[in-house]
Scaffold this motif. Structure first.
Motif, mmCIF file in Angstrom:
data_model
loop_
_atom_site.group_PDB
_atom_site.id
_atom_site.type_symbol
_atom_site.label_atom_id
_atom_site.label_comp_id
_atom_site.label_asym_id
_atom_site.label_seq_id
_atom_site.Cartn_x
_atom_site.Cartn_y
_atom_site.Cartn_z
ATOM 1 N N THR A 1 0.819 -1.210 0.000
ATOM 2 C CA THR A 1 0.000 0.000 0.000
ATOM 3 C C THR A 1 0.852 1.259 0.000
ATOM 4 O OG1 THR A 1 -0.128 -0.154 2.422
ATOM 5 C CG2 THR A 1 -1.921 -1.145 1.152
ATOM 6 N N ASP A 2 2.003 1.224 0.663
ATOM 7 C CA ASP A 2 2.901 2.378 0.702
ATOM 8 C C ASP A 2 4.257 1.921 1.196
ATOM 9 O OD1 ASP A 2 2.922 3.019 3.863
ATOM 10 O OD2 ASP A 2 0.879 2.552 3.224
ATOM 11 N N ARG A 3 5.284 2.707 0.861
ATOM 12 C CA ARG A 3 6.643 2.345 1.253
ATOM 13 C C ARG A 3 6.817 2.412 2.765
ATOM 14 N NH1 ARG A 3 12.292 5.664 0.470
ATOM 15 N NH2 ARG A 3 13.688 3.960 1.067
ATOM 16 N N ASN B 1 6.193 -5.753 -14.320
ATOM 17 C CA ASN B 1 5.809 -4.378 -14.010
ATOM 18 C C ASN B 1 6.585 -3.887 -12.791
ATOM 19 O OD1 ASN B 1 3.685 -2.070 -14.251
ATOM 20 N ND2 ASN B 1 3.665 -2.632 -12.088
ATOM 21 N N TYR B 2 7.167 -2.693 -12.925
ATOM 22 C CA TYR B 2 7.828 -2.035 -11.802
ATOM 23 C C TYR B 2 6.835 -1.110 -11.111
ATOM 24 C CZ TYR B 2 12.488 -3.521 -13.251
ATOM 25 O OH TYR B 2 13.600 -4.267 -13.553
ATOM 26 N N GLU B 3 6.877 -1.122 -9.772
ATOM 27 C CA GLU B 3 6.026 -0.232 -8.990
ATOM 28 C C GLU B 3 6.910 0.568 -8.043
ATOM 29 O OE1 GLU B 3 2.456 -0.370 -5.612
ATOM 30 O OE2 GLU B 3 3.257 -2.226 -6.475
ATOM 31 N N SER B 4 6.923 1.880 -8.239
ATOM 32 C CA SER B 4 7.693 2.740 -7.347
ATOM 33 C C SER B 4 6.834 3.132 -6.162
ATOM 34 C CB SER B 4 8.165 3.998 -8.096
ATOM 35 O OG SER B 4 8.798 4.893 -7.205
ATOM 36 N N LEU B 5 7.434 3.103 -4.977
ATOM 37 C CA LEU B 5 6.728 3.470 -3.757
ATOM 38 C C LEU B 5 7.035 4.901 -3.338
ATOM 39 C CD1 LEU B 5 7.260 0.175 -1.723
ATOM 40 C CD2 LEU B 5 5.324 0.819 -3.160
ATOM 41 N N LEU C 1 9.354 -2.094 -6.435
ATOM 42 C CA LEU C 1 8.976 -3.495 -6.440
ATOM 43 C C LEU C 1 8.750 -3.967 -7.874
ATOM 44 C CD1 LEU C 1 6.368 -3.391 -3.519
ATOM 45 C CD2 LEU C 1 8.847 -3.727 -3.376
ATOM 46 N N TRP C 2 9.010 -5.247 -8.106
ATOM 47 C CA TRP C 2 8.854 -5.823 -9.445
ATOM 48 C C TRP C 2 7.991 -7.070 -9.365
ATOM 49 C CZ3 TRP C 2 10.095 -10.497 -11.896
ATOM 50 C CH2 TRP C 2 10.023 -10.476 -13.303
#
Length: 823
Positions: free
Chosen positions: A409-411, A446-450, A425-426
């Motif tokens: 949900t959040d870093r 897919n890359y997800e930046s926090l 995260l990948w």
């Protein structure tokens, strides 16, 4: 309990003492956690040496039970069921930190490993192996067919060995009356984790010499947990061993110090050799002889068990944001191939968290799923959480399939709950095959930046890669070694805006060839060529054409002159190297955006590379000479020193470097690297880059020292500011981790990361552990100083206690295995 140690005789005879302040702290903790006194962690256990005589538990309580505290008789049924609460000896989730590395599923953590075990309880077929062998000083046979053996009696029967003072064998019933001291073992299991020893004063055994009653007995399991009882009853051919009015402990107990650090007293303890469990009837836990907790019933694993359903040891965790809290993990085995761990985490009115871990092993791979949901005061009214999953499978013909899912949900959640400090995260799938002369690799995900939603929209998120490589040695006059590579890449941004929402796709083919020959005077000459061809598709960027193609040839020649000199037993190796490389001069910046070659390294590893850019979008060009020299000194005493110096000279400045960085000028910075290592475990490496005026642009110092009782890893990095690489300020950062054995049983560790430019620490942590043969106490204090809009500085304190003797465990560095008493 006693044992002969592997240490030198002088040290083995020394009697270690418990620190008094540790004893007081342990009593306080045990008193506060009576229900979790025996919860354990299942790391592999290295068993101590065999048990000796002369070190015993306190005398067993009398039959009337007067030695037991009356609290046991007054305890109500707490609803744990007939078997009581089970304790599971598996690893603690606190040690199982998740990794969000943003790369691929190769970081899959260790999944469950199905134990392959068989319990050998001798059950010979009727009529087989019924003969017993008796060795004694005196042997007599009376008219009633009874055999009386006395004086150093040794009996071997069906894998069991009995040593006693006198044995009376009834020939009609087959029963034996034995007068002690008695020592009953199975020699075939000596030194193994299944070793069991029974010591008693007197016994009446059945003909199978496994079942019967032993009086004044002591049972030792796996040379780790010992139990002293008034009476021991064995049944079902040795499967069940029931001890009456019993005391159990894995601590060292000597005549000069008869009170162990901890002990469990119970009315009955039943050991099931088939299931490898211990059932306690009305157990009472004591520390230093004082009762601190009791239960109506308890089931725990014996010292040979790795996995069993039940509670793991609790973890005390206190943070500046969540306050005081505790984790109570419950482990459930789903056969030998899978398990589930459910962990409630409660803190002082700050959070309610439920963590879940599922692991499964397959015949061709493994899978692990981890996740958590939380409601806390950090973000009131919001459900926060994360989910990480990874799997790997071996496919036919050497292929490997990997799957990874990572989302949160959040870093700040990952940091608040000590999961990982990753900010990217990948999730995706990966397929690869690695052989001696070829490689296949493909992945899409897919890359997800926090960090922020803006970064997620403007940074590449959906990414796909594929590579096929083949190497071979051409025959005939060509010779040498050749390679062919096909590759494809595509990435997409979620933004539809022009320029900042640019999407790209690339297809490339590369051919390279190299041949080396030994020339006169020992000079090694080499010729090398490489041809690269690329096709690009660029969209959502009006500054570049939609399609772009290029062909880039490279030619190189190299001369090396390795020189060796022996000065006595010392060897010196000197090797000057000259490499000349040419490729057409070009400037791709107006025709092709640089997406994958922003950060460039210049070190001894790529000093003689044809191209130092890490990706495909940008390449070195023009005429250039790579010059270098390496000197190595090898000393017979075990240490060696290597120095490497080099530089890159160009006919013209390469515009690909934008005139910045160590390679940006016509003449690169000087490279000077040094490596030192010795037989004492010390290794030092330093790399410096500086210009003609000796102004250092980059310097990296690394140190490692690994020896018994000491583990050190440290490094310092200095880098000049470089806006091209997104570095607006100079970087001066120190990282260090260390662990050392303060004294027997005490192990300390520390970790720090300090930013000299910002003049503040980013992280600092200290840990302290005390370990002996029956107790492990772990404490850790960590402070994270970094802060942002979503992340706040935080202080964390962790505390864990583990008892020995329940479940297989491993002696870690610094453990005091005190199994022998000073006599």
């Amino acid at each position: 309990m006693a044992a002969a140690g592997n240490a030198p005789a002088g040290k083995a005879a020394m009697r270690a003492r418990y620190p008094r302040w540790l004893e007081a702290a342990a009593i306080v903790v045990f008193a506060g956690l009576p229900l979790t006194a025996a919860a354990q962690q299942s790391t592999p256990y290295v068993a101590p040496p065999p048990v000796e005589s002369g070190s015993t538990l306190p005398a067993a309580p009398a039959n009337d039970g007067s030695a037991f505290d009356p609290i046991i008789d007054l305890l109500p049924d707490l609803g744990f069921g007939r078997g009581g609460p089970a304790l599971a000896p598996t690893e603690s989730p606190a040690r199982d930190r998740r990794v969000g590395d943003g790369t691929d599923a190769a970081s899959l953590t260790r999944a469950v490993r199905p134990p392959v075990r068989s319990l050998d309880i001798s059950r010979p077929a009727p009529g087989e192996g019924r003969a017993a062998t008796i060795l004694a000083d005196n042997l007599s046979l009376d008219a009633g067919r009874s055999v009386v053996a006395s004086g150093g009696v040794v009996v071997w029967y069906q894998g069991a060995r009995l040593v006693a003072s006198e044995v009376i064998y009834n020939g009609e019933t087959g029963a034996m009356r034995i007068i002690g001291p008695i020592h009953l073992t199975q020699p075939a299991r000596t030194g193994t984790e299944n070793e069991t020893i029974l010591v008693a004063e007197a016994a009446d055994l059945d003909p199978n010499m496994q079942d019967g009653i032993l009086r004044g007995a002591r049972l030792i399991l796996a040379r780790e947990l010992q139990m002293a009882a008034k009476q021991v009853r064995r049944s079902d051919e040795g499967r069940f061993t029931t001890l009456d009015q019993v005391v159990a402990s894995s601590c060292q107990i000597c005549s000069s110090n008869p009170t162990p650090l901890w002990e469990i007293r119970a009315r009955h303890i039943t050991h099931d050799a088939l299931k490898r469990t211990l059932h306690f009837d009305q157990p009472q836990f004591r520390a230093f002889g004082y009762p601190v907790g009791a239960l109506p019933a308890l089931t725990a694993p014996d010292p040979t068990v790795e996995r069993m359903t039940g509670f793991l040891r609790p973890l005390v965790r206190t943070t500046s944001q969540l306050g005081f809290g505790m984790k109570f993990p419950y482990f459930v085995t789903l056969g030998d191939h899978a398990d589930v761990t459910v962990t409630p985490y409660l803190s002082a009115n700050r959070t309610s968290t439920l963590e879940l871990r599922y692991r499964q092993a397959f015949t061709n791979g493994a899978m692990e799923l981890n996740g958590a949901l939380s409601r806390d005061d950090i973000d009131p009214g919001t459900t926060r959480g994360y989910f990480f999953g990874a799997a790997q499978f071996q496919l036919p013909r050497g292929y490997r399939l990997g799957v990874q899912i990572q989302t949160a949900t959040d870093r700040s959640y990952l940091l608040d709950y000590d999961i990982t400090d990753a900010d990217r995260l990948w999730s995706g799938i990966m397929l690869d095959r690695v052989m001696r002369d070829r490689l296949v690799f493909a992945r899409i995900g897919n890359y997800e930046s926090l960090r922020s939603d803006e970064i997620n929209s403007t940074a590449p998120s959906q990414v796909a890669d594929a590579i096929w490589m083949r190497r071979w040695r051409p025959g005939g006059m060509i010779g040498g070694e050749a390679g062919l590579e096909w590759s494809m890449h595509a990435h997409r941004r979620t933004s539809d805006a022009d320029v900042i929402g640019r999407d790209m796709a690339r297809g490339s083919v590369s051919f390279d060839w190299r041949r080396s020959e030994i020339l006169p005077y020992g000079v090694v000459g080499a010729l090398q060529t490489q041809i690269d061809a690329d096709v690009y598709r660029i969209s959502q960027d009006s500054e570049f054409d939609d399609w772009f193609t290029r062909i880039d040839p490279i030619f190189a020649g190299e001369l090396r002159w390795p020189l060796i000199r022996a000065a006595g037993a010392v060897t010196h190796i000197l090797e000057p190297v000259l490499q000349v490389v040419w490729s057409p001069e070009h400037d791709w910046s107006d025709e092709l955006p640089n997406e994958d070659s922003q950060l460039i390294e210049f070190d001894e590893g790529n000093l003689f590379s044809l191209d130092r850019f890490p990706g495909w979008d940008e390449r070195e060009s023009g005429l250039r000479a790579n010059l270098g020299m390496t000197w190595t000194r090898i000393d017979p005493t075990g240490w060696s020193l290597a120095l490497t110096a080099g530089r890159v000279l160009r006919s013209n400045r390469d515009t690909a470097f934008d005139g910045t960085g160590p390679l940006g000028a016509k003449h690169s910075d000087w490279l000077l690297a040094a490596h030192y290592s010795d037989s004492d475990g010390l290794a030092i490496a330093n790399r410096s880059l500086f210009d003609d005026s000796f102004s250092i642009s980059r310097n990296e110092l690394r140190l490692g020292w690994l020896k018994p009782g000491l583990e050190v890893s440290a490094g310092h990095l200095w880098m000049d500011s470089d806006p091209r690489e997104g570095r607006d300020k100079d970087v001066s950062e120190l990282t260090a981790t260390a662990g050392w054995q303060i004294t027997d049983g005490w192990w300390a560790s520390t970790e720090t990361r300090y930013d000299f430019t910002a003049e503040r620490a980013q992280k600092a942590a200290v840990g302290l552990e005390y370990r002996n043969e029956c107790l492990t106490l772990e404490m850790g204090l960590e402070r994270r100083f970094t802060s942002s809009v979503d992340v706040k500085p935080e202080t964390t304190f962790d505390l864990g206690i583990r008892l020995g003797g329940f479940g297989k465990q491993k002696d870690r560095p610094g453990t005091v295995a005190r199994r022998a008493c000073l006599r």
